[in-house]
Design a protein around this motif. Structure first.
Motif, PDB file in Angstrom:
ATOM      1  N   LYS A  43      34.860  39.351  39.953  1.00  0.00           N
ATOM      2  CA  LYS A  43      34.485  38.930  41.303  1.00  0.00           C
ATOM      3  C   LYS A  43      33.151  39.597  41.632  1.00  0.00           C
TER       4      LYS A  43
ATOM      5  N   LYS B 297      39.138  38.699  34.891  1.00  0.00           N
ATOM      6  CA  LYS B 297      38.330  37.900  35.814  1.00  0.00           C
ATOM      7  C   LYS B 297      37.310  38.836  36.446  1.00  0.00           C
TER       8      LYS B 297
ATOM      9  N   THR C  47      32.620  31.678  30.725  1.00  0.00           N
ATOM     10  CA  THR C  47      33.417  31.667  31.959  1.00  0.00           C
ATOM     11  C   THR C  47      33.574  30.279  32.558  1.00  0.00           C
TER      12      THR C  47
ATOM     13  N   ALA D 119      36.378  33.304  35.797  1.00  0.00           N
ATOM     14  CA  ALA D 119      37.477  33.657  34.896  1.00  0.00           C
ATOM     15  C   ALA D 119      37.071  33.347  33.463  1.00  0.00           C
TER      16      ALA D 119
ATOM     17  N   ILE E  67      41.275  41.716  38.003  1.00  0.00           N
ATOM     18  CA  ILE E  67      40.034  41.220  38.612  1.00  0.00           C
ATOM     19  C   ILE E  67      39.116  42.427  38.771  1.00  0.00           C
TER      20      ILE E  67
ATOM     21  N   ILE F 276      34.679  40.214  31.012  1.00  0.00           N
ATOM     22  CA  ILE F 276      35.205  38.871  30.716  1.00  0.00           C
ATOM     23  C   ILE F 276      35.675  38.790  29.269  1.00  0.00           C
TER      24      ILE F 276
ATOM     25  N   GLU G 231      35.956  29.978  39.191  1.00  0.00           N
ATOM     26  CA  GLU G 231      37.217  29.728  39.906  1.00  0.00           C
ATOM     27  C   GLU G 231      36.961  29.488  41.391  1.00  0.00           C
TER      28      GLU G 231
END
Length: 200
Positions: A93, A91, A124, A142, A61, A86, A127
């Motif tokens: 954030k 992932k 993407t 994600a 992440i 990506i 999530e």
């Protein structure tokens, strides 16, 4: 398979062959041991562990930090960086941090995150939708399955090339690495911090 024997017998048998007696399954009844070269055994197990690590797919992440005042140019730059993360199978954030009175305008952060979602929707899946956590608003996206599939194919291709290079006695090319881990937008706005505690 030498059958069940006591430890002393097994040790003397190993010493006669200039090898080691290694316990491979201590939980079995009776415990299972092998007579082998311990140095070679350790080397082989480490090699197998390295191979297993190389073949597994790890999804990291990556964090991209923003502020409600982040201007359009910087936002565009961070969006391109997020796209790179990506496309590498990670992932992302997004974290928008509020300072001082900025907390009274959460809609600014919401607009930024909505814009980012729009820019990245082709690659993407969202999530965790934008939500407030204390003085920050976060969004987690994600890669879509087809992106992950492409990353896995590229990794398999690199592994094939690496094996071929090793077979031919060449030095394999190093694994590609990410240039940056987090993108931090923490410019020190002294005027923001001055008003931190004096609301009203």
């Amino acid at each position: 398979m030498l059958g069940i024997m006591n430890t002393h017998e097994a040790l003397s048998l190993a010493q006669q062959q200039s090898l080691d007696l290694v316990e491979v399954n201590p939980k079995a009844m009776p415990p299972v041991c092998k007579i082998l070269d311990f140095g070679k055994y350790k080397y082989e197990t480490a090699k197998q562990a390295r191979e297993a690590r190389r073949k597994q797919t790890v999804i990291d992440i990556k964090e991209v930090k923003l502020r409600p005042k982040t201007d359009d140019h910087d936002l565009d730059f961070k969006c391109r960086a997020a796209r790179r993360f990506i496309e590498s199978g990670n992932k992302v954030k997004f974290t928008v941090r509020f300072r001082g009175r900025e907390i009274t305008h959460p809609q600014m952060a919401q607009q930024q995150l909505d814009w980012l979602m729009g820019q990245l929707e082709d690659i993407t899946n969202v999530e965790v939708r934008p939500q407030m956590e204390g003085r920050t608003m976060t969004l987690l996206v994600a890669p879509k399955p087809q992106i992950l599939q492409r990353v896995a194919q590229q990794k398999a291709q690199r592994e094939k090339e690496r094996q071929l290079a090793l077979k031919e006695g060449r030095t394999p090319e190093p694994e590609p690495s990410e240039e940056v881990d987090d993108l931090d937008d923490d410019e020190d706005d002294d005027d923001d911090d001055e008003g931190e505690g004096d609301e009203g």
